[in-house]
Design a protein around this motif. Sequence first.
Motif, short mmCIF file in Angstrom:
data_model
loop_
_atom_site.label_atom_id
_atom_site.label_comp_id
_atom_site.label_asym_id
_atom_site.label_seq_id
_atom_site.Cartn_x
_atom_site.Cartn_y
_atom_site.Cartn_z
N ASP A 78 67.37 28.83 102.99
CA ASP A 78 67.49 28.68 104.44
C ASP A 78 66.84 27.35 104.83
O ASP A 78 65.61 27.20 104.76
CB ASP A 78 66.80 29.85 105.15
N THR A 100 67.73 25.67 111.39
CA THR A 100 68.80 25.51 112.38
C THR A 100 68.74 24.11 112.96
O THR A 100 67.65 23.59 113.24
CB THR A 100 68.66 26.54 113.50
N SER A 101 69.88 23.51 113.15
CA SER A 101 69.94 22.17 113.73
C SER A 101 69.42 22.19 115.16
O SER A 101 69.86 23.01 115.98
CB SER A 101 71.38 21.65 113.69
N GLY A 103 72.42 23.53 117.20
CA GLY A 103 72.18 24.96 117.12
C GLY A 103 72.86 25.62 115.94
O GLY A 103 72.77 26.85 115.78
N PRO A 154 73.46 26.48 111.86
CA PRO A 154 72.67 26.49 110.63
C PRO A 154 72.85 25.18 109.87
O PRO A 154 73.96 24.64 109.80
CB PRO A 154 73.23 27.69 109.85
#
Length: 315
Positions: free
Chosen positions: A78, A81-82, A86, A88
């Motif tokens: 993981d 988040t950008s 917004g 991933p």
Amino acid sequence: MTAGFLARRALGTLAVLAILSIGVFGLLYLAPGTVERTLLGTRPASPEALEAIRARYHLNEPVVSQYLRWLGGVFQGDFGTSIRTGMPVTEAIGSRLGLTLQLTGYGTALAVLIGLPLGIVGAFRKGKAVDRAAAVTAVAGMSAPPFAAGLVLLMAFAVYLQWFPVYGAGEGFSGRLLHLTLPSVALAVGAAGLLVRFTRTALVRELDQDYIVFARARGLSPLRIAGYALRNSLIPILTAVGLILTSTLAGTVLIEVTFALPGLGSLLVDSVTFKDMPVVQALALLLTLLISLVNLLVDVAYTVADPRIRFGEER
């Protein structure tokens, strides 16, 4: 190729990735501006709104805590988040990775198809007009930055002659090939010049060896002699190809911006501009990993080209 050598290379790559991640993380915090102000733009914001944004992206935590939080997510696959979109981070990168790899592969293939024959011809015609022409071409290509060559190609073949599209990635195989031709040529210009120099120098050295003189004295055909010399020149040529791959991969950043291609390069520029830290960190790690893989493949190719090379083993 031994398991020990591969293990050492893997550990070295992990160490480089760790150091690079710390460096990128720190440099983004030292850059002017803040993430919350970048998100809000010129709009006025209350202290409560700014604090809410900091809490949303854990910006109110110490830098070390933020880095460790991000690193723990990386080990789980993981990357966060950008901040800008917004999305991933893995999805944002995955949607653009294919285009960048296609551009890199196309540019490298053109560089090899242009540079390798010119270097071979220059070596076998040493001192002749064709050799001097190849040398001049190589120097001119190496002196031209990819983005400058891209602008010239864009104006000449896309704007004036209108043989190629001005921007975009195209649809389908033929459309993608057409749209990526000019950017790939821009990347291949300097890379081909580098390969010409490496190939010519390596072949000229081999052609002066005693075994080549003996082969000519025995009346072997020029084609067979060329095969012997080229095979013994593969080590520096493979080194040049590895350099071309890594430089082409790095050069896609400016080329994608020049030709408005939605690849990793344009994503990196946008992410740095908006201080989108999760995306910048993931891209830095990905590019480092790709370059490390290229270097590893070149090392493996050494052992194929010359079986006498055995990394980490005693002869």
